[in-house]
Write a protein that holds these residues in place. Structure first.
Motif, PDB file in Angstrom:
ATOM      1  N   LEU A   1       4.761   4.957  66.485  1.00 52.04           N
ATOM      2  CA  LEU A   1       5.079   4.788  67.910  1.00 52.04           C
ATOM      3  C   LEU A   1       3.918   5.231  68.800  1.00 52.04           C
ATOM      4  N   ALA A   2       3.194   6.249  68.386  1.00 51.38           N
ATOM      5  CA  ALA A   2       2.029   6.686  69.172  1.00 51.38           C
ATOM      6  C   ALA A   2       1.000   5.551  69.213  1.00 51.38           C
ATOM      7  N   ASN A   3       0.812   4.934  68.072  1.00 50.95           N
ATOM      8  CA  ASN A   3      -0.070   3.769  67.973  1.00 50.95           C
ATOM      9  C   ASN A   3       0.430   2.649  68.914  1.00 50.95           C
ATOM     10  N   ALA A   4       1.749   2.401  68.873  1.00 55.59           N
ATOM     11  CA  ALA A   4       2.339   1.353  69.728  1.00 55.59           C
ATOM     12  C   ALA A   4       2.143   1.682  71.208  1.00 55.59           C
ATOM     13  N   GLN A   5       2.324   2.944  71.563  1.00 53.14           N
ATOM     14  CA  GLN A   5       2.172   3.313  72.978  1.00 53.14           C
ATOM     15  C   GLN A   5       0.720   3.151  73.410  1.00 53.14           C
ATOM     16  N   GLY A   6      -0.211   3.512  72.518  1.00 56.75           N
ATOM     17  CA  GLY A   6      -1.636   3.329  72.809  1.00 56.75           C
ATOM     18  C   GLY A   6      -1.987   1.868  73.051  1.00 56.75           C
ATOM     19  N   ALA A   7      -1.253   0.972  72.368  1.00 52.72           N
ATOM     20  CA  ALA A   7      -1.503  -0.467  72.518  1.00 52.72           C
ATOM     21  C   ALA A   7      -0.721  -1.067  73.697  1.00 52.72           C
ATOM     22  N   GLY A   8      -0.009  -0.223  74.439  1.00 52.40           N
ATOM     23  CA  GLY A   8       0.733  -0.715  75.598  1.00 52.40           C
ATOM     24  C   GLY A   8       2.072  -1.344  75.262  1.00 52.40           C
ATOM     25  N   ASP A   9       2.543  -1.171  74.024  1.00 50.13           N
ATOM     26  CA  ASP A   9       3.814  -1.773  73.622  1.00 50.13           C
ATOM     27  C   ASP A   9       5.015  -0.872  73.889  1.00 50.13           C
ATOM     28  N   LEU A  10       4.775   0.388  74.281  1.00 50.39           N
ATOM     29  CA  LEU A  10       5.866   1.267  74.717  1.00 50.39           C
ATOM     30  C   LEU A  10       5.552   1.735  76.130  1.00 50.39           C
ATOM     31  N   LYS A  11       6.601   1.834  76.961  1.00 49.64           N
ATOM     32  CA  LYS A  11       6.408   2.321  78.323  1.00 49.64           C
ATOM     33  C   LYS A  11       5.717   3.685  78.289  1.00 49.64           C
ATOM     34  N   SER A  12       4.851   3.922  79.257  1.00 53.82           N
ATOM     35  CA  SER A  12       4.054   5.161  79.209  1.00 53.82           C
ATOM     36  C   SER A  12       4.924   6.398  79.410  1.00 53.82           C
ATOM     37  N   GLU A  13       6.085   6.246  80.073  1.00 55.17           N
ATOM     38  CA  GLU A  13       6.920   7.435  80.312  1.00 55.17           C
ATOM     39  C   GLU A  13       7.758   7.831  79.092  1.00 55.17           C
ATOM     40  N   VAL A  14       7.775   7.008  78.051  1.00 50.50           N
ATOM     41  CA  VAL A  14       8.577   7.335  76.863  1.00 50.50           C
ATOM     42  C   VAL A  14       7.915   8.464  76.066  1.00 50.50           C
ATOM     43  N   ASP A  15       8.691   9.482  75.732  1.00 54.83           N
ATOM     44  CA  ASP A  15       8.203  10.565  74.877  1.00 54.83           C
ATOM     45  C   ASP A  15       8.358  10.112  73.419  1.00 54.83           C
ATOM     46  N   VAL A  16       7.244   9.849  72.748  1.00 53.28           N
ATOM     47  CA  VAL A  16       7.344   9.249  71.412  1.00 53.28           C
ATOM     48  C   VAL A  16       7.944  10.220  70.393  1.00 53.28           C
TER      49      VAL A  16
END
Lengths: 221, 221
Positions: B136-151
């Motif tokens: 999920l950290a990888n996904a958030q880095g790629a913009g696939d998870l909203k930035s406000e989500v705590d992974v």
């Protein structure tokens, strides 16, 4: 004589409660398999004779404790809250009960451990799913759930997700973080099932009414 | 001599596999507490002496079976898929494994039943959470998870929800509906955590690549 028999009845009630509390403490700590009727009598502070008078078997005690969890369900008096918020609040009332009541913890441990593995029994799961489904059908009728959502599948999902969230919280934090984890469930679920313009109506961490009631000690009312 | 010792080593490996299969069958059917080493030797078709040579205790067998579930995690070869889809696919690979492998079922039953109640141990839960968090950290880095989500919280939620969804599916349908219920999890979770414009990139029921691999029998590869 009337007074005498009422006293006797009150004492029988107190003994029954003590037995159920003792059984809950024992099952909550050790599980069904590792608990003997002697353990329960000791925890309850009653003789085995008194215990047999009220409950003929460990099985009968387990059945009673499993049944008690459904007392958490909202009663006849219809709340002012929207049905979907009542479903959210139900999960937090459950979380609160798991943190504060050995009776509820024992009932849930019996369902998960025994009712899922040793002697699988879908009926407690189905009873929760049916209760949640009734609330969600009401919510969908009021336009608070997207029309394409299958409320049967959604209630099955909510009961499943709650079950696992509470197990994980128990193992990892002794249920310290349970309300936060239940709030996460709803925070991330609501955008998928509620029409966007209605999202702001719902409180994933539970309604103010719920928390006022919990502070009044009316958690299971 | 070289050939002789290789044969001996191969036979030792085959015996070890038979013991683990026997233990898995026994634990999957009866749980840790109700399974004896004699049951396991019988299921495995080996002598108790042969069993003790490989595993000194029921505990050692349980540890091995619990550890095996982590072989499901994606290996070194980086998949072409986006990280979030890899997390989705992981849950379906797990669902597939639970439906097809007694070894995996035993490992998961041991974690839920024993590791949650009898001798609580958060480490298997934490190991899954850490693995999902990395994706999920990888996904958030790629913009696939909203930035406000705590992974961290989201991975804890996914592992918890999956745990409960699979218990519920097991009790209610003997895991018949497990892939559908896991698809529900993602269908209703993704809109809450993925930016709307990226939602269409993800397949809640698992990627085509995953299903091709499962059909090739590479479920645990």
């Amino acid at each position: 004589m009337a007074t005498g028999s009422r006293t006797r009845q009150e004492r029988a009630e107190a003994t029954r409660r003590a037995i159920l509390d003792g059984a809950a403490t024992a099952f909550d700590a050790a599980g069904f398999g590792s608990t003997s009727l002697t353990d329960i009598a000791q925890h309850a502070g009653v003789t085995k004779g008194a215990m047999y008078f009220h409950f003929q078997s460990k099985e009968a005690l387990a059945r009673e404790l499993v049944a008690e969890q459904f007392e958490l369900l909202p009663g006849g008096a219809e709340s002012e809250l929207r049905a979907l918020q009542r479903a959210i609040d139900l999960t937090h009332r459950m979380a609160h009960g798991l943190r504060s009541s050995a009776r509820l913890r024992a009932g849930i441990r019996l369902v998960i451990e025994r009712g899922s593995f040793s002697t699988p029994d879908p009926s407690p799961y189905n009873q929760w799913i049916d209760s949640v489904r009734a609330m969600l059908a009401n919510a969908q009728g009021a336009g608070d759930l997207k029309s394409e959502v299958d409320v049967g599948d959604l209630s099955t999902y909510i009961v499943g997700a709650f079950t696992g969230v509470q197990i994980t919280s128990q193992v990892r934090t002794a249920r310290e973080d349970l309300h936060e984890r239940v709030a996460d469930l709803w925070t991330w679920l609501l955008p998928g099932v509620v029409p966007a313009r209605r999202l702001a109506r719902f409180a994933p961490a539970g309604s103010e009414e719920l928390w006022a009631a919990l502070e009044d000690g009316a958690a299971t009312g």
